[in-house]
Design a protein around this motif. Structure first.
Motif, mmCIF file in Angstrom:
data_model
loop_
_atom_site.group_PDB
_atom_site.id
_atom_site.type_symbol
_atom_site.label_atom_id
_atom_site.label_comp_id
_atom_site.label_asym_id
_atom_site.label_seq_id
_atom_site.Cartn_x
_atom_site.Cartn_y
_atom_site.Cartn_z
ATOM 1 N N GLY A 248 -7.952 6.760 -2.843
ATOM 2 C CA GLY A 248 -7.877 5.662 -3.800
ATOM 3 C C GLY A 248 -6.814 4.628 -3.503
ATOM 4 O O GLY A 248 -6.647 3.679 -4.274
ATOM 5 N N SER A 249 -6.101 4.760 -2.391
ATOM 6 C CA SER A 249 -5.002 3.841 -2.106
ATOM 7 C C SER A 249 -5.474 2.430 -1.766
ATOM 8 O O SER A 249 -4.666 1.501 -1.738
ATOM 9 N N LYS A 250 -6.791 2.272 -1.524
ATOM 10 C CA LYS A 250 -7.328 0.949 -1.188
ATOM 11 C C LYS A 250 -8.060 0.303 -2.370
ATOM 12 O O LYS A 250 -8.693 -0.749 -2.218
ATOM 13 N N LEU A 251 -7.960 0.896 -3.536
ATOM 14 C CA LEU A 251 -8.621 0.337 -4.709
ATOM 15 C C LEU A 251 -8.040 -1.025 -5.078
ATOM 16 O O LEU A 251 -6.867 -1.328 -4.779
ATOM 17 N N ALA A 252 -8.839 -1.841 -5.740
ATOM 18 C CA ALA A 252 -8.342 -3.107 -6.277
ATOM 19 C C ALA A 252 -7.246 -2.811 -7.301
ATOM 20 O O ALA A 252 -7.395 -1.925 -8.143
ATOM 21 N N GLY A 253 -6.163 -3.546 -7.205
ATOM 22 C CA GLY A 253 -5.042 -3.317 -8.112
ATOM 23 C C GLY A 253 -3.941 -2.471 -7.508
ATOM 24 O O GLY A 253 -2.927 -2.217 -8.159
ATOM 25 N N VAL A 254 -4.120 -2.024 -6.255
ATOM 26 C CA VAL A 254 -3.076 -1.298 -5.538
ATOM 27 C C VAL A 254 -2.501 -2.248 -4.498
ATOM 28 O O VAL A 254 -3.235 -2.771 -3.643
ATOM 29 N N HIS A 255 -1.205 -2.493 -4.559
ATOM 30 C CA HIS A 255 -0.571 -3.471 -3.676
ATOM 31 C C HIS A 255 0.748 -2.926 -3.134
ATOM 32 O O HIS A 255 1.401 -2.082 -3.768
ATOM 33 N N TYR A 256 1.137 -3.451 -1.995
ATOM 34 C CA TYR A 256 2.473 -3.166 -1.488
ATOM 35 C C TYR A 256 3.492 -3.971 -2.293
ATOM 36 O O TYR A 256 3.232 -5.104 -2.712
ATOM 37 N N ALA A 257 4.660 -3.397 -2.475
ATOM 38 C CA ALA A 257 5.698 -4.033 -3.289
ATOM 39 C C ALA A 257 6.079 -5.407 -2.752
ATOM 40 O O ALA A 257 6.275 -6.356 -3.522
ATOM 41 N N VAL A 258 6.199 -5.512 -1.427
ATOM 42 C CA VAL A 258 6.633 -6.788 -0.854
ATOM 43 C C VAL A 258 5.606 -7.884 -1.110
ATOM 44 O O VAL A 258 5.961 -9.055 -1.288
ATOM 45 N N VAL A 364 -7.258 6.962 -8.936
ATOM 46 C CA VAL A 364 -8.648 6.966 -9.399
ATOM 47 C C VAL A 364 -9.010 5.587 -9.932
ATOM 48 O O VAL A 364 -8.219 4.949 -10.645
ATOM 49 N N GLY A 365 -10.216 5.124 -9.586
ATOM 50 C CA GLY A 365 -10.677 3.825 -10.043
ATOM 51 C C GLY A 365 -11.809 3.918 -11.039
ATOM 52 O O GLY A 365 -12.375 4.998 -11.279
ATOM 53 N N ASP A 366 -12.156 2.767 -11.611
ATOM 54 C CA ASP A 366 -13.284 2.710 -12.539
ATOM 55 C C ASP A 366 -14.568 2.409 -11.775
ATOM 56 O O ASP A 366 -14.588 2.388 -10.536
ATOM 57 N N GLU A 367 -15.646 2.161 -12.504
ATOM 58 C CA GLU A 367 -16.948 1.947 -11.869
ATOM 59 C C GLU A 367 -17.001 0.652 -11.063
ATOM 60 O O GLU A 367 -17.882 0.466 -10.212
ATOM 61 N N LEU A 368 -16.019 -0.247 -11.272
ATOM 62 C CA LEU A 368 -15.981 -1.503 -10.526
ATOM 63 C C LEU A 368 -14.996 -1.461 -9.353
ATOM 64 O O LEU A 368 -14.761 -2.475 -8.704
ATOM 65 N N GLY A 369 -14.435 -0.284 -9.107
ATOM 66 C CA GLY A 369 -13.507 -0.150 -7.992
ATOM 67 C C GLY A 369 -12.103 -0.628 -8.276
ATOM 68 O O GLY A 369 -11.324 -0.893 -7.353
ATOM 69 N N ARG A 370 -11.749 -0.707 -9.552
ATOM 70 C CA ARG A 370 -10.412 -1.121 -9.956
ATOM 71 C C ARG A 370 -9.614 0.096 -10.398
ATOM 72 O O ARG A 370 -10.137 0.980 -11.064
#
Length: 485
Positions: A248-258, A364-370
């Motif tokens: 799930g690390s590539k889901l929408a809403g997951v970002h690097y801090a920088v 874990v993401g939702d049905e829209l990949g977020r």
């Protein structure tokens, strides 16, 4: 040094921090300086300790006892000159340095260390206010041209020193503004960007040329550096983030801090956030994975954006409240501290946002990949057969955290590959540019490396130290000798 017995007469008093709830309403500095009378008292606490270990605590070997004595005597201009002998940018270190020197302060053996960092910041700000800091271009030029790649603290320090030596220096920066992590890696409330711009304008007036929006190796061929310049210093930083390798690390809403911090500052400077070109934490449950200064900056930024909640997950255990037996003075104290971001979270949420011994198992993401949840487990650290401490999961300690924004603040693993590969610069076992400390020379004649690109992720003060050192060795290469410190 200072006033005899001053450390017994006066208690340590640091810069006043603004009320957490009030400072969350803006992006200005969260602290204010002490008045001069109190700064004089703080300088008076610097004792005649015989052998000042603060000199060695600081990578730049700054001279706190000398400038503390001058401040106590009211000789601020002389204190500025003494401070500038070893530090090109005290306005930066006086704001963002963890003050390694204070960890080595002799007064700290029996009480609270001298407030070296606050005094340093006060000296340079008074120097600017009084007009003592003015452009000083070199009296003559050597005819040598040097390229510095990267305008972070190491690149700026290197360029400043080489310019003082009379070389014509061009600094390449791929971002739209000069400063590297000083500009886009550290949020405005911790280091207001007007101070970075002020120094850049001073260096420009002294003859340093800055080329922004130009990535060497992409917009400007790396090999061209070797033909257009007599020497090159690589100060591109360690900008490759450490990945979180979980489901799930590539889901929408997951970002690097920088990415989160940089976009926020750019939007703030461009439009006061009116352009919407930033990653928003507004009304979201924010999970920050990783501790350290970057994690703290994410906490403070998320709160200012109006997040619903914020939690900071740290796999390591909480540090002790006092020095351990394996961390004696004059080493920097590895103890539990509450930084500005945690203070602000406590004011809003009622408790410290940090959760220790917590390992992220999956996102874990939702049905829209977020992203919608972060699943964790508690760990305890035990020694394996080789005697190394390793994390072991605690049965039954699983937890699910609601999250609509996840920020990965796990540090950096080394420099990006493109520039070094194109030039053919040799790497060390950690993928950094291979160049011995003190010499800073790579395997290519006339090409030097400094800062995080050479040593790995580190502190601003270490970057300044390395930039100065690389400038010295570059000057020696060009001229056969050097007078740079």
């Amino acid at each position: 040094m200072g006033k005899p017995g001053g450390f017994m007469e006066y208690q340590r008093e640091t810069a006043v921090t603004r009320d957490p709830i009030e400072r969350l309403k803006d992006w200005q500095a969260f602290y204010t300086s002490l008045p001069e009378a109190k700064l004089k008292n703080q300088a008076a606490r610097c004792m005649d300790c015989g052998t000042p270990f603060c000199h060695n605590g600081c990578p730049n070997h700054n001279l706190p006892p000398e400038w503390n004595e001058l401040i106590y005597r009211g000789l601020w201009r002389e204190a500025y000159y003494r401070l500038s002998k070893t530090n090109n940018f005290p306005e930066f270190t006086g704001r963002v340095c963890p003050a390694l020197c204070e960890g080595s302060c002799t007064v700290g053996l029996i009480g609270s260390a001298v407030t070296i960092k606050d005094i340093e910041r006060a000296i340079i700000e008074k120097a600017f206010a009084e007009g003592w800091v003015a452009p000083q271009p070199p009296a003559q030029r050597t005819g040598k041209r040097v390229a510095v790649v990267g305008s972070g603290p190491s690149g700026l320090a290197c360029a400043d020193q080489l310019n003082k030596a009379g070389h014509s220096v061009t600094v390449f920066e791929r971002a739209d503004r000069v400063g590297g992590l000083l500009m886009y890696g550290i949020p405005n409330m911790k280091l207001e960007k007007k101070y970075v711009q002020r120094r850049v304008e001073l260096m420009t007036a002294e003859g340093v040329q800055f080329v922004t929006g130009t990535e060497v190796g992409k917009d400007y061929p790396a090999a061209q550096l070797l033909t257009d310049f007599d020497a090159v210093v690589l100060c591109g930083g360690a900008t490759k983030p450490r990945e979180l390798v979980v489901e799930g690390s590539k889901l929408a809403g997951v970002h690097y801090a920088v990415e989160f911090l940089g976009a926020n500052t750019r939007s703030l400077l461009n439009s006061n956030h009116r352009d919407g070109q930033f990653i928003s934490a507004t009304d979201k449950d924010v999970i920050i994975i990783g501790g350290g200064d970057t994690g703290t900056d994410c906490v403070g930024t998320a709160l200012r954006q109006g997040c619903r909640s914020v939690a900071q997950l740290e796999i390591m255990p909480q540090l002790p409240p006092t020095r351990g037996a394996n961390n004696p003075w004059p080493e920097y104290p590895r103890i539990h501290k509450v930084d500005y971001g945690q203070q602000e979270a406590m004011a809003v949420q009622g408790d410290d946002p940090r959760h220790y011994n917590t390992m992220t198992k999956r996102i874990v993401g939702d049905e829209l990949g977020r992203v919608k949840e972060v699943h964790t487990v508690q760990v305890e650290w035990i020694k394996n057969n080789e005697g190394r401490l390793v994390p072991q999961e605690v049965p039954g300690s699983e937890k699910i955290w609601p999250a609509q924004l996840v920020l990965i603040a796990m540090g950096f693993i080394g420099p990006e590959d493109q520039l070094l590969d194109q030039l053919g610069v040799a790497r060390d076992e950690r993928s950094n540019a291979k160049a011995d400390y003190g010499k800073f020379a790579t395997n290519l004649p006339g090409v030097f490396a400094a800062g995080d690109m050479r040593r790995g992720q580190s502190l601003v003060i270490w970057a300044i130290n390395e930039g100065r050192g690389a400038a010295r060795e570059c000057d020696r290469y060009l001229m056969g000798e050097t007078f740079l410190p």
